[in-house]
Design an enzyme around this catalytic site. Structure first.
Site, PDB file in Angstrom:
ATOM      1  N   HIS A   1      59.621-100.598 -28.907  1.00 42.25           N
ATOM      2  CA  HIS A   1      59.326 -99.083 -28.509  1.00 42.25           C
ATOM      3  C   HIS A   1      58.902 -98.377 -29.428  1.00 42.25           C
ATOM      4  O   HIS A   1      59.134 -97.884 -30.630  1.00 42.25           O
ATOM      5  CB  HIS A   1      60.935 -98.406 -28.120  1.00 42.25           C
ATOM      6  CG  HIS A   1      61.037 -97.188 -27.575  1.00 42.25           C
ATOM      7  ND1 HIS A   1      61.054 -96.980 -26.311  1.00 42.25           N
ATOM      8  CD2 HIS A   1      61.233 -95.921 -28.450  1.00 42.25           C
ATOM      9  CE1 HIS A   1      61.078 -95.737 -26.128  1.00 42.25           C
ATOM     10  NE2 HIS A   1      61.143 -95.099 -27.431  1.00 42.25           N
TER      11      HIS A   1
ATOM     12  N   ASP B   1      51.842-100.795 -11.700  1.00 38.15           N
ATOM     13  CA  ASP B   1      52.577 -99.464 -11.498  1.00 38.15           C
ATOM     14  C   ASP B   1      53.138 -99.316 -10.445  1.00 38.15           C
ATOM     15  O   ASP B   1      52.582 -99.659  -9.510  1.00 38.15           O
ATOM     16  CB  ASP B   1      51.348 -98.256 -11.604  1.00 38.15           C
ATOM     17  CG  ASP B   1      52.150 -96.879 -12.195  1.00 38.15           C
ATOM     18  OD1 ASP B   1      51.881 -96.384 -13.154  1.00 38.15           O
ATOM     19  OD2 ASP B   1      52.729 -96.431 -11.308  1.00 38.15           O
TER      20      ASP B   1
ATOM     21  N   CYS C   1      65.644 -96.404 -21.984  1.00 38.82           N
ATOM     22  CA  CYS C   1      64.149 -96.187 -21.879  1.00 38.82           C
ATOM     23  C   CYS C   1      63.570 -97.303 -20.689  1.00 38.82           C
ATOM     24  O   CYS C   1      64.082 -98.579 -20.641  1.00 38.82           O
ATOM     25  CB  CYS C   1      63.309 -96.611 -23.014  1.00 38.82           C
ATOM     26  SG  CYS C   1      61.487 -96.870 -22.659  1.00 38.82           S
TER      27      CYS C   1
ATOM     28  N   HIS D   1      51.954 -96.336 -23.502  1.00 31.49           N
ATOM     29  CA  HIS D   1      51.620 -97.241 -22.355  1.00 31.49           C
ATOM     30  C   HIS D   1      50.008 -96.716 -22.205  1.00 31.49           C
ATOM     31  O   HIS D   1      49.812 -95.653 -22.391  1.00 31.49           O
ATOM     32  CB  HIS D   1      52.447 -96.988 -21.248  1.00 31.49           C
ATOM     33  CG  HIS D   1      52.698 -95.800 -20.325  1.00 31.49           C
ATOM     34  ND1 HIS D   1      53.803 -94.964 -21.178  1.00 31.49           N
ATOM     35  CD2 HIS D   1      52.225 -94.994 -19.685  1.00 31.49           C
ATOM     36  CE1 HIS D   1      53.710 -93.796 -20.363  1.00 31.49           C
ATOM     37  NE2 HIS D   1      52.494 -93.839 -19.745  1.00 31.49           N
TER      38      HIS D   1
ATOM     39  N   ASN E   1      48.427 -91.110 -21.773  1.00 29.69           N
ATOM     40  CA  ASN E   1      49.232 -89.971 -21.834  1.00 29.69           C
ATOM     41  C   ASN E   1      50.177 -89.882 -22.952  1.00 29.69           C
ATOM     42  O   ASN E   1      50.938 -90.449 -23.347  1.00 29.69           O
ATOM     43  CB  ASN E   1      49.925 -89.366 -20.430  1.00 29.69           C
ATOM     44  CG  ASN E   1      49.063 -89.272 -19.216  1.00 29.69           C
ATOM     45  OD1 ASN E   1      47.738 -88.819 -19.325  1.00 29.69           O
ATOM     46  ND2 ASN E   1      49.230 -90.209 -18.325  1.00 29.69           N
TER      47      ASN E   1
ATOM     48  N   CYS F   1      61.557-100.282 -21.682  1.00 32.48           N
ATOM     49  CA  CYS F   1      62.388-101.240 -22.540  1.00 32.48           C
ATOM     50  C   CYS F   1      63.412-102.115 -21.685  1.00 32.48           C
ATOM     51  O   CYS F   1      63.225-103.344 -21.660  1.00 32.48           O
ATOM     52  CB  CYS F   1      63.087-100.784 -23.761  1.00 32.48           C
ATOM     53  SG  CYS F   1      62.471-100.099 -25.100  1.00 32.48           S
TER      54      CYS F   1
ATOM     55  N   HIS G   1      57.500 -94.321 -23.764  1.00 30.46           N
ATOM     56  CA  HIS G   1      57.310 -95.391 -24.247  1.00 30.46           C
ATOM     57  C   HIS G   1      55.768 -95.593 -24.304  1.00 30.46           C
ATOM     58  O   HIS G   1      55.343 -95.837 -23.232  1.00 30.46           O
ATOM     59  CB  HIS G   1      58.151 -96.564 -23.703  1.00 30.46           C
ATOM     60  CG  HIS G   1      57.911 -98.031 -23.869  1.00 30.46           C
ATOM     61  ND1 HIS G   1      59.150 -98.747 -24.553  1.00 30.46           N
ATOM     62  CD2 HIS G   1      56.955 -98.624 -24.381  1.00 30.46           C
ATOM     63  CE1 HIS G   1      58.647 -99.897 -24.775  1.00 30.46           C
ATOM     64  NE2 HIS G   1      57.342 -99.929 -24.786  1.00 30.46           N
TER      65      HIS G   1
ATOM     66  N   HIS H   1      47.434 -97.058 -19.169  1.00 31.48           N
ATOM     67  CA  HIS H   1      46.991 -97.079 -17.786  1.00 31.48           C
ATOM     68  C   HIS H   1      45.718 -97.803 -17.493  1.00 31.48           C
ATOM     69  O   HIS H   1      44.736 -97.375 -17.992  1.00 31.48           O
ATOM     70  CB  HIS H   1      47.113 -95.982 -16.757  1.00 31.48           C
ATOM     71  CG  HIS H   1      48.334 -95.031 -16.996  1.00 31.48           C
ATOM     72  ND1 HIS H   1      49.143 -95.151 -15.918  1.00 31.48           N
ATOM     73  CD2 HIS H   1      49.132 -94.070 -17.608  1.00 31.48           C
ATOM     74  CE1 HIS H   1      50.282 -94.293 -16.089  1.00 31.48           C
ATOM     75  NE2 HIS H   1      50.054 -93.651 -17.348  1.00 31.48           N
TER      76      HIS H   1
HETATM   77  P1  AMP Z   1      52.797 -91.289 -17.659  1.00 36.27           P
HETATM   78  O1  AMP Z   1      52.898 -90.161 -16.688  1.00 36.27           O
HETATM   79  O2  AMP Z   1      51.683 -91.615 -18.285  1.00 36.27           O
HETATM   80  O3  AMP Z   1      54.072 -91.448 -18.543  1.00 36.27           O
HETATM   81  O4  AMP Z   1      53.038 -92.694 -16.645  1.00 36.27           O
HETATM   82  C1  AMP Z   1      54.276 -93.070 -16.257  1.00 36.27           C
HETATM   83  C2  AMP Z   1      53.758 -94.176 -15.157  1.00 36.27           C
HETATM   84  O5  AMP Z   1      55.032 -95.211 -15.117  1.00 36.27           O
HETATM   85  C3  AMP Z   1      53.729 -93.658 -14.061  1.00 36.27           C
HETATM   86  O6  AMP Z   1      52.567 -93.991 -13.195  1.00 36.27           O
HETATM   87  C4  AMP Z   1      54.760 -94.321 -12.986  1.00 36.27           C
HETATM   88  O7  AMP Z   1      54.462 -94.585 -11.754  1.00 36.27           O
HETATM   89  C5  AMP Z   1      54.875 -95.597 -14.107  1.00 36.27           C
HETATM   90  N1  AMP Z   1      56.402 -96.117 -13.740  1.00 36.27           N
HETATM   91  C6  AMP Z   1      57.706 -95.669 -13.920  1.00 36.27           C
HETATM   92  N2  AMP Z   1      58.483 -96.453 -13.599  1.00 36.27           N
HETATM   93  C7  AMP Z   1      58.290 -97.614 -13.369  1.00 36.27           C
HETATM   94  C8  AMP Z   1      58.557 -98.788 -13.119  1.00 36.27           C
HETATM   95  N3  AMP Z   1      59.974 -99.164 -13.061  1.00 36.27           N
HETATM   96  N4  AMP Z   1      57.721-100.114 -12.776  1.00 36.27           N
HETATM   97  C9  AMP Z   1      56.279 -99.753 -12.844  1.00 36.27           C
HETATM   98  N5  AMP Z   1      55.946 -98.392 -13.151  1.00 36.27           N
HETATM   99  C10 AMP Z   1      56.528 -97.538 -13.279  1.00 36.27           C
HETATM  100 ZN    ZN Z   2      60.936 -98.315 -24.634  1.00 40.92          ZN
END
Ligand code: AMP
Ligand code: ZN
Length: 114
Positions: A46, A30, A4, A100, A87, A7, A98, A102
């Protein structure tokens, strides 16, 4: 979870621009921002998505929203306005499995929902 990405960010195995951290919560910028302010707030443990939240997580999820409030102020969008997006699942195009949230702001945001 070993594979993940969030994680791995929690474990500092993957670098990120951390803007808040405590025992249970991490917030970082992000990597692909959609607005001048775009922060991702996660529980360190997680949890797959909103479907996996349990009664045991009530304090943690509540604290996440206090952190969101503080970050909105710190990032300068508390008064101008911001949006919280979580989402969950494929129809919502959840990409990282995982939980989250925004935090998005710093410009006039477009389409509201859906
Ligand atoms: P979601 O579509 O809601 O699952 O959003 C996942 C978000 O995680 C997206 O906006 C990605 O740009 C962001 N993301 C993915 N990998 C990373 C990372 N290594 N560091 C920061 N943000 C990330
Ligand atoms: Zn995770």
């Amino acid at each position: 979870m070993t594979d993940c990405i969030f994680c791995k960010i929690v474990a500092k195995e993957v670098p990120s621009q951390i803007v808040y951290e405590d025992d249970g919560i991490l917030a970082f910028k992000d990597i692909n921002p959609v607005a001048p302010v775009h922060v991702v707030i996660i529980p360190k443990k997680h949890i797959l998505n909103i479907n996996d939240i349990t009664e045991q997580d009530v304090k943690l999820i509540g604290k996440i929203f206090v952190v969101i409030k503080e970050l909105a102020a710190k990032m300068g969008v508390a008064n101008t306005g911001f949006r919280i997006v979580a989402n969950s699942g494929s129809d919502a195009r959840q990409e990282v499995d995982h939980l989250h949230f925004h935090l998005i702001g710093g410009k006039e945001l477009g389409n509201k929902i859906g």
